[in-house]
Design a protein around this motif. Sequence first.
Motif, PDB file in Angstrom:
ATOM      1  N   ALA A 194       0.810  -1.092  -0.160  1.00 54.10           N
ATOM      2  CA  ALA A 194      -0.050   0.294   0.058  1.00 54.10           C
ATOM      3  C   ALA A 194       0.828   1.266   0.146  1.00 54.10           C
ATOM      4  CB  ALA A 194      -0.946  -0.157   1.316  1.00 54.10           C
ATOM      5  N   LEU A 195       0.475   2.317  -0.883  1.00 58.59           N
ATOM      6  CA  LEU A 195       1.571   3.329  -0.962  1.00 58.59           C
ATOM      7  C   LEU A 195       1.651   4.133   0.304  1.00 58.59           C
ATOM      8  CD1 LEU A 195       3.171   5.076  -2.955  1.00 58.59           C
ATOM      9  CD2 LEU A 195       0.945   6.411  -3.403  1.00 58.59           C
ATOM     10  N   ASP A 196       0.479   4.350   1.037  1.00 57.89           N
ATOM     11  CA  ASP A 196       0.377   5.073   2.315  1.00 57.89           C
ATOM     12  C   ASP A 196       0.233   4.084   3.406  1.00 57.89           C
ATOM     13  OD1 ASP A 196      -2.056   4.664   1.752  1.00 57.89           O
ATOM     14  OD2 ASP A 196      -2.437   6.838   2.021  1.00 57.89           O
ATOM     15  N   GLY A 197       0.768   2.967   3.550  1.00 57.42           N
ATOM     16  CA  GLY A 197       0.183   1.866   4.612  1.00 57.42           C
ATOM     17  C   GLY A 197       0.847   2.690   6.009  1.00 57.42           C
ATOM     18  N   PRO A 234      14.091   7.483  -3.958  1.00 55.67           N
ATOM     19  CA  PRO A 234      15.070   8.696  -3.970  1.00 55.67           C
ATOM     20  C   PRO A 234      15.802   8.853  -2.902  1.00 55.67           C
ATOM     21  CG  PRO A 234      12.671   9.237  -3.856  1.00 55.67           C
ATOM     22  CD  PRO A 234      12.568   7.978  -3.986  1.00 55.67           C
ATOM     23  N   PHE A 235      16.931   9.395  -3.184  1.00 54.99           N
ATOM     24  CA  PHE A 235      17.925   9.768  -2.188  1.00 54.99           C
ATOM     25  C   PHE A 235      17.592  11.199  -1.522  1.00 54.99           C
ATOM     26  CE2 PHE A 235      22.151   7.204  -2.549  1.00 54.99           C
ATOM     27  CZ  PHE A 235      21.460   6.057  -2.417  1.00 54.99           C
ATOM     28  N   TRP A 236      16.589  11.812  -1.373  1.00 53.89           N
ATOM     29  CA  TRP A 236      16.122  12.878  -0.799  1.00 53.89           C
ATOM     30  C   TRP A 236      14.921  12.721  -0.265  1.00 53.89           C
ATOM     31  CZ3 TRP A 236      12.469  16.079  -3.322  1.00 53.89           C
ATOM     32  CH2 TRP A 236      12.029  15.719  -4.760  1.00 53.89           C
ATOM     33  N   GLU A 237      14.253  13.710   0.517  1.00 54.51           N
ATOM     34  CA  GLU A 237      12.877  13.762   0.978  1.00 54.51           C
ATOM     35  C   GLU A 237      11.917  14.374   0.180  1.00 54.51           C
ATOM     36  OE1 GLU A 237      12.336  14.513   5.063  1.00 54.51           O
ATOM     37  OE2 GLU A 237      10.257  14.944   4.770  1.00 54.51           O
ATOM     38  N   CYS A 238      11.189  13.502  -0.769  1.00 54.10           N
ATOM     39  CA  CYS A 238      10.234  14.095  -1.629  1.00 54.10           C
ATOM     40  C   CYS A 238       8.715  14.102  -0.864  1.00 54.10           C
ATOM     41  CB  CYS A 238      10.144  13.274  -2.894  1.00 54.10           C
ATOM     42  SG  CYS A 238       8.750  13.890  -3.835  1.00 54.10           S
ATOM     43  N   TYR A 239       8.603  12.856  -0.363  1.00 56.56           N
ATOM     44  CA  TYR A 239       7.303  12.774   0.459  1.00 56.56           C
ATOM     45  C   TYR A 239       7.330  11.520   1.396  1.00 56.56           C
ATOM     46  CZ  TYR A 239       2.278  13.128   1.276  1.00 56.56           C
ATOM     47  OH  TYR A 239       1.168  13.265   2.174  1.00 56.56           O
ATOM     48  N   ALA A 240       7.649  11.743   2.613  1.00 55.03           N
ATOM     49  CA  ALA A 240       7.755  10.722   3.462  1.00 55.03           C
ATOM     50  C   ALA A 240       6.594   9.605   3.615  1.00 55.03           C
ATOM     51  CB  ALA A 240       8.496  11.102   4.678  1.00 55.03           C
ATOM     52  N   PRO A 241       5.322  10.286   3.789  1.00 53.26           N
ATOM     53  CA  PRO A 241       4.482   9.290   4.166  1.00 53.26           C
ATOM     54  C   PRO A 241       4.234   8.209   2.683  1.00 53.26           C
ATOM     55  CG  PRO A 241       3.683  11.540   4.413  1.00 53.26           C
ATOM     56  CD  PRO A 241       5.017  11.585   3.890  1.00 53.26           C
ATOM     57  N   TRP A 242       4.663   8.448   1.666  1.00 56.58           N
ATOM     58  CA  TRP A 242       4.562   7.552   0.533  1.00 56.58           C
ATOM     59  C   TRP A 242       5.909   6.815   0.427  1.00 56.58           C
ATOM     60  CZ3 TRP A 242       2.022  10.682  -3.805  1.00 56.58           C
ATOM     61  CH2 TRP A 242       0.507  10.798  -3.483  1.00 56.58           C
ATOM     62  N   ASN A 243       6.972   7.270   1.182  1.00 57.78           N
ATOM     63  CA  ASN A 243       8.342   6.645   1.191  1.00 57.78           C
ATOM     64  C   ASN A 243       9.140   6.862  -0.180  1.00 57.78           C
ATOM     65  OD1 ASN A 243       9.494   4.890   3.531  1.00 57.78           O
ATOM     66  ND2 ASN A 243       7.258   4.516   3.427  1.00 57.78           N
ATOM     67  N   PHE A 244       8.565   8.140  -0.514  1.00 56.75           N
ATOM     68  CA  PHE A 244       9.243   8.791  -1.519  1.00 56.75           C
ATOM     69  C   PHE A 244      10.422   9.765  -1.088  1.00 56.75           C
ATOM     70  CE2 PHE A 244       5.736   9.832  -5.011  1.00 56.75           C
ATOM     71  CZ  PHE A 244       5.486   8.076  -5.032  1.00 56.75           C
ATOM     72  N   VAL A 269       8.713   6.358  -7.574  1.00 56.10           N
ATOM     73  CA  VAL A 269       7.686   7.286  -7.708  1.00 56.10           C
ATOM     74  C   VAL A 269       6.923   7.389  -9.011  1.00 56.10           C
ATOM     75  CG1 VAL A 269       9.176   8.825  -6.316  1.00 56.10           C
ATOM     76  CG2 VAL A 269       9.584   8.614  -9.065  1.00 56.10           C
ATOM     77  N   HIS A 270       6.919   6.257  -9.942  1.00 56.67           N
ATOM     78  CA  HIS A 270       6.258   6.043 -11.101  1.00 56.67           C
ATOM     79  C   HIS A 270       6.174   7.489 -11.987  1.00 56.67           C
ATOM     80  CE1 HIS A 270       4.387   1.895  -9.700  1.00 56.67           C
ATOM     81  NE2 HIS A 270       5.809   2.189  -9.272  1.00 56.67           N
TER      82      HIS A 270
END
Length: 372
Positions: A194-197, A234-244, A269-270
């Motif tokens: 799940a993307l935001d499990g 990714p090697f930076w914090e794009c969006y933590a709740p989706w583990n991006f 990230v697709h």
Amino acid sequence: MADNKHDRDEVKRNGVVDITRRTFLHKSLLAGGAVATGSSVGFFQTLSSMEVANAAMGESFSFAWVSDTHLYPRELNQRFIDKATRAFSEVQAMGDKFDFMIFGGDLAQLGDPVEIELGAELLKEVTITKHFIPGEHDWYLDLGESWNKHFGETPWTFDHKGVRIIGVDSVGRAPDYWSARGMTDHERMGHMSALDGSQAGPWSGLGKEQREWLSSTLSDWPKDAPVIIFSHTPFWECYAPWNFWIRDWREVHEIIAPWQNVTNIHGHVHQPLYNEIGGMRSIGMLATSWPWPYAPEGVPEITKPMLRVDPGDHFDGVGWGNMNMSAEAHVDHQYMMWREQVFGYGRADSGTGDNVNQKLSPRIADRGWTGD
Ligand SMILES: [Fe+2]
Ligand SMILES: [Fe+2]
């Protein structure tokens, strides 16, 4: 509106979606005036952009990236098989051009050995050298047993034509959230898929042991020589709740900061995604399966967001990557997107308005990470 018209005209003129003028100017300044160009390859329509590196190097070479095929067993889903097959056939058709192919993870959907074996079978289409890194969908049913059996262990490294190339495992080092809860293997995998499990928390990261490996792997490499690091996330914090992100991206950046020309290429990230931090550029690649929406917190201003996809065409908004490391130390990436036609263009995609650009999400996922 005038800006939108300019971009529409640009699409019409080139048959490709090029980087924005603002991004172009930014890149030109970085490059000391290098020229960005759009291009198309054969019958493909592509999105293209140019990233400029600083260090000098020697021979140019190309490689292919395919990731996020998300295969189900054959009797459940043919669509994702068709798209994976198309990507592998196209890479093979251009095989003379590529020195190697990277498979960037999420080969399977639910980590089922049947799915991984199906993927391994489809991958036989590509006969050039292949290197593999896992995604979370490949890992959390049997904690990497099937993946490692078919594709070998991660991390790995090799040097190629003046570039140190590194593949890391950014998915298999999650804090154990399942044992204390007494989850079954399938329950654990269900949360990871799940993307935001909320149960899985900040699962993406390199972890202490792999960070030490990265540090020692880089230690004998000249600081001005190019480095490419492949990771699923990714090697930076794009969006933590989706583990991006990787949860330990700050620690990882401390390790790589002395190297002036690091390119991180990632899946998960697709969607097209781009950022620069210090001497590191980070490039997010397309999936073959489906495109995710952009994160609600927005994307960096230097990302050129992808256009919304045609919901009637399941080949739209997906594809693979055609990458080139030039003799002038430029890393070019072309999104080999299977888009038939561009009907219109909106400047701001969901969550990408200028007023939210570069705003990082609150590090809520940090609450579940104790620093391993
Ligand atoms: Fe994925
Ligand atoms: Fe993923």
